[in-house]
Each structure stands twice: as C-alpha cells, then as structure tokens.
Motif scaffolding. Sequence first.
Motif, short mmCIF file in Angstrom:
data_model
loop_
_atom_site.label_atom_id
_atom_site.label_comp_id
_atom_site.label_asym_id
_atom_site.label_seq_id
_atom_site.Cartn_x
_atom_site.Cartn_y
_atom_site.Cartn_z
N VAL A 76 0.85 -1.01 -0.05
CA VAL A 76 -0.08 0.20 0.00
C VAL A 76 0.82 1.23 -0.12
CG1 VAL A 76 -1.88 -1.05 1.29
CG2 VAL A 76 -0.22 0.08 2.53
N ALA A 77 0.18 2.38 -0.54
CA ALA A 77 0.86 3.68 -0.35
C ALA A 77 0.17 4.26 0.92
CB ALA A 77 0.93 4.32 -1.65
N ARG A 78 0.88 5.12 2.00
CA ARG A 78 0.07 5.68 2.78
C ARG A 78 0.53 7.22 2.59
NH1 ARG A 78 2.00 1.36 5.75
NH2 ARG A 78 0.24 0.01 6.47
N LEU A 79 -0.39 7.86 2.66
CA LEU A 79 -0.66 9.31 2.01
C LEU A 79 -1.02 10.06 3.23
CD1 LEU A 79 -2.70 9.10 -1.30
CD2 LEU A 79 -0.26 8.59 -0.95
N THR A 80 -0.23 10.97 3.66
CA THR A 80 -0.72 12.02 4.94
C THR A 80 -0.56 13.51 4.64
OG1 THR A 80 1.79 11.95 5.52
CG2 THR A 80 0.22 10.03 6.41
N LEU A 81 -1.53 14.10 5.18
CA LEU A 81 -1.46 15.63 5.42
C LEU A 81 -1.32 16.22 6.74
CD1 LEU A 81 -1.55 18.53 4.09
CD2 LEU A 81 -4.12 17.83 3.97
N LYS A 82 -0.05 16.41 7.44
CA LYS A 82 -0.06 16.70 8.80
C LYS A 82 -0.28 18.27 9.01
CE LYS A 82 3.74 13.74 9.61
NZ LYS A 82 5.17 13.54 9.86
N SER A 83 -1.13 18.81 9.81
CA SER A 83 -1.36 20.14 10.01
C SER A 83 -0.69 20.60 11.49
CB SER A 83 -2.70 20.65 9.97
OG SER A 83 -3.31 20.08 8.83
N CYS A 84 0.10 21.57 11.76
CA CYS A 84 0.41 22.03 12.93
C CYS A 84 0.29 23.65 12.89
CB CYS A 84 1.65 21.49 13.29
SG CYS A 84 2.46 21.67 14.89
N LEU A 85 -0.78 24.00 13.73
CA LEU A 85 -1.00 25.53 13.58
C LEU A 85 -0.88 26.17 14.84
CD1 LEU A 85 -4.22 25.00 11.39
CD2 LEU A 85 -2.06 25.31 10.54
N PHE A 86 -0.15 27.37 14.80
CA PHE A 86 0.09 27.94 15.97
C PHE A 86 0.60 29.57 16.02
CE2 PHE A 86 3.62 25.54 14.07
CZ PHE A 86 4.45 26.66 13.75
N PRO A 87 0.44 30.25 17.00
CA PRO A 87 0.88 31.66 16.83
C PRO A 87 2.39 31.50 17.22
CG PRO A 87 -0.11 31.35 19.09
CD PRO A 87 -0.09 30.00 18.13
N SER A 88 3.21 32.29 16.32
CA SER A 88 4.47 32.40 16.45
C SER A 88 5.17 33.83 16.77
CB SER A 88 5.25 31.93 15.31
OG SER A 88 4.80 32.95 14.20
N HIS A 89 4.27 34.72 17.12
CA HIS A 89 4.62 36.22 17.24
C HIS A 89 5.25 36.65 18.54
CE1 HIS A 89 0.70 36.31 18.57
NE2 HIS A 89 0.52 37.68 18.82
N CYS A 90 4.61 35.81 19.48
CA CYS A 90 4.95 35.88 20.90
C CYS A 90 4.84 34.72 21.71
CB CYS A 90 4.30 37.10 21.63
SG CYS A 90 2.49 36.94 21.66
N LYS A 91 5.02 34.76 23.10
CA LYS A 91 4.66 33.57 23.91
C LYS A 91 3.39 33.76 24.32
CE LYS A 91 5.47 29.98 26.67
NZ LYS A 91 5.78 28.66 26.07
N VAL A 92 2.44 32.47 23.99
CA VAL A 92 1.12 32.36 24.61
C VAL A 92 0.96 31.61 25.58
CG1 VAL A 92 -1.04 31.86 23.70
CG2 VAL A 92 0.41 33.12 22.18
N GLU A 93 0.63 32.02 26.87
CA GLU A 93 0.41 31.17 27.91
C GLU A 93 -0.79 30.50 27.85
OE1 GLU A 93 2.88 30.52 29.96
OE2 GLU A 93 4.15 32.47 29.62
N SER A 94 -0.95 29.33 27.01
CA SER A 94 -2.00 28.46 27.04
C SER A 94 -1.42 27.16 26.54
CB SER A 94 -2.96 29.08 25.99
OG SER A 94 -4.15 28.12 25.81
N ASP A 95 -2.36 26.13 27.02
CA ASP A 95 -1.95 24.60 26.78
C ASP A 95 -2.81 24.31 25.43
OD1 ASP A 95 -3.98 24.55 28.12
OD2 ASP A 95 -3.45 22.83 29.27
N LYS A 96 -3.53 25.10 25.07
CA LYS A 96 -4.48 24.92 23.98
C LYS A 96 -4.01 25.37 22.62
CE LYS A 96 -8.51 23.74 26.94
NZ LYS A 96 -8.30 22.38 27.04
N GLY A 97 -4.36 24.78 21.44
CA GLY A 97 -3.89 25.35 20.35
C GLY A 97 -4.95 26.48 19.90
N PRO A 98 -4.74 27.28 18.95
CA PRO A 98 -5.30 28.33 18.68
C PRO A 98 -6.85 28.36 17.95
CG PRO A 98 -3.77 27.96 16.78
CD PRO A 98 -3.57 27.09 17.78
N MET A 99 -7.26 27.20 17.54
CA MET A 99 -8.36 26.96 16.91
C MET A 99 -9.59 26.45 17.94
SD MET A 99 -8.06 25.18 13.37
CE MET A 99 -7.27 26.07 11.76
N PRO A 100 -10.50 27.13 18.04
CA PRO A 100 -11.79 26.50 19.03
C PRO A 100 -12.20 25.05 18.25
CG PRO A 100 -12.41 28.43 17.79
CD PRO A 100 -10.98 28.43 17.62
#
Length: 224
Positions: A176-200
């Motif tokens: 088989v061929a395994r196809l993947t699309l990884k998404s890793c989305l974050f703010p990068s302009h400053c430190k954000v004090e949260s343990d959750k990603g930016p998307m609700p």
Amino acid sequence: MGIIRKAAAGVTVGTAAALGYLHLATSIITPIPLSDALYSSSSYKKYNPHQNAATNDICVKTIPLSRIRPELLQKEGDLALELCRGVWHGWGYAIQRQYLHRKWYGPETSSQLWTRDQLAASTYDVGTVVTDHFEVVDRTPSEILVRAGDSPREQGGRPADGLFAIGAVVDHDAQVARLTLKSCLFPSHCKVESDKGPMPMPVEILHQWYSRILLVSAASRLTR
C-alpha cells in the motif's frame, strides 16, 4: 414549495453521502504523536520559537499499490511530489485558490504559483510560494513541508502561523501507499500562555474535514 423541499432533501442526502465517503476514505489522528519527526525538525523550531501550543492532526489515506500509477513508483520522491501537486491543483483547493487570487494577485505576487497548470507542473523546491499563502520550507523524498497561516512576504512571527507536511510512503510489505497531510497550527509572534491550540473546537473540526477534502482530491491524481 414541494419542489423546494425535494431539492433541499436532495442536497441534504448528497451532503451526507459525501461526508460519509470522506469519513470512510480517510482517518484523522489527533494530536500528532510527540515522537513525530516534525517536532524535532529545524523548521518547527524556527517557526515556533516560543513552543506555543498547536492545533495539530494528521489526515491519513491508504491506497493499494495496484491502483497507483506505475510511473510514480519508479523513483523515490515522485509519489510525494505528485501528491503535493494534487493538493494544490485539485478540486479540493479550488475555492480557496480562487479567493486568494482575487484578493492578492498583483505585480508583487505574479511570480508565485497561481494557475492550475502551474500548480500541476511545479517541482515544489524550497522557496516555492503558492497563492501568497503557502511556502515550501523543507522537503525530503517522502514529505514536502509547507509554511502556512499568512503571506510568505511576512517572514517574521505571525499571530497565525503553522506547518503543513504533505507525505507519501510506500509500504512494500503491505503493498500500500500511505498518504498523509499533517497540520500543525500555532501563533509565533509571541509567547502564548495556554496549553490549547489557537483553533476552537468547532473550527478545528471544520479544519479536519477540509484536510480530508484536500487529501482525497489530491489522491485522485495518483491513481490509474
């Protein structure tokens, strides 16, 4: 009114069938395992210097090798490259491509990839820019890494930033061929004090469905 009700019912059934197909054709892994090479990559360290929490997932699709176009299996790297072409050239990205073209195409961006022909033929070398929103920042034979979230003309930190990894691996044992699309989305302009990603959560779920659409659309380019 009867015609309207019947039309609405038809749309509802069609939408349900399409979502059902996407659900069966792909799977979502969330979050991305901490052992994934993305987290130790130089690109992740560069673009998320504050180590902010991310909204992240992997969309996966598996295709039997017997269905893959044979010429894509002759040389290492060809399968991942063709999958990358399919992501941007395919019907899944059409609406976003057209929207970005209307909004950002002009003298400053005319050297970027905009047309379906350009997107279908590019070799996606590092530095390639897609529709003023995505930039290839790294690549291996099995994966092409793209920065997302804002215009590549903004090279500094961004309130919306992230990485997409478009990958294809051949498993000869499983055939088989395994196809993947990884998404890793974050703010990068400053430190954000949260343990959750930016998307609700509601937006994250919609994002995952969009990933399914992009991967299914792209995969159709690989098959006979």
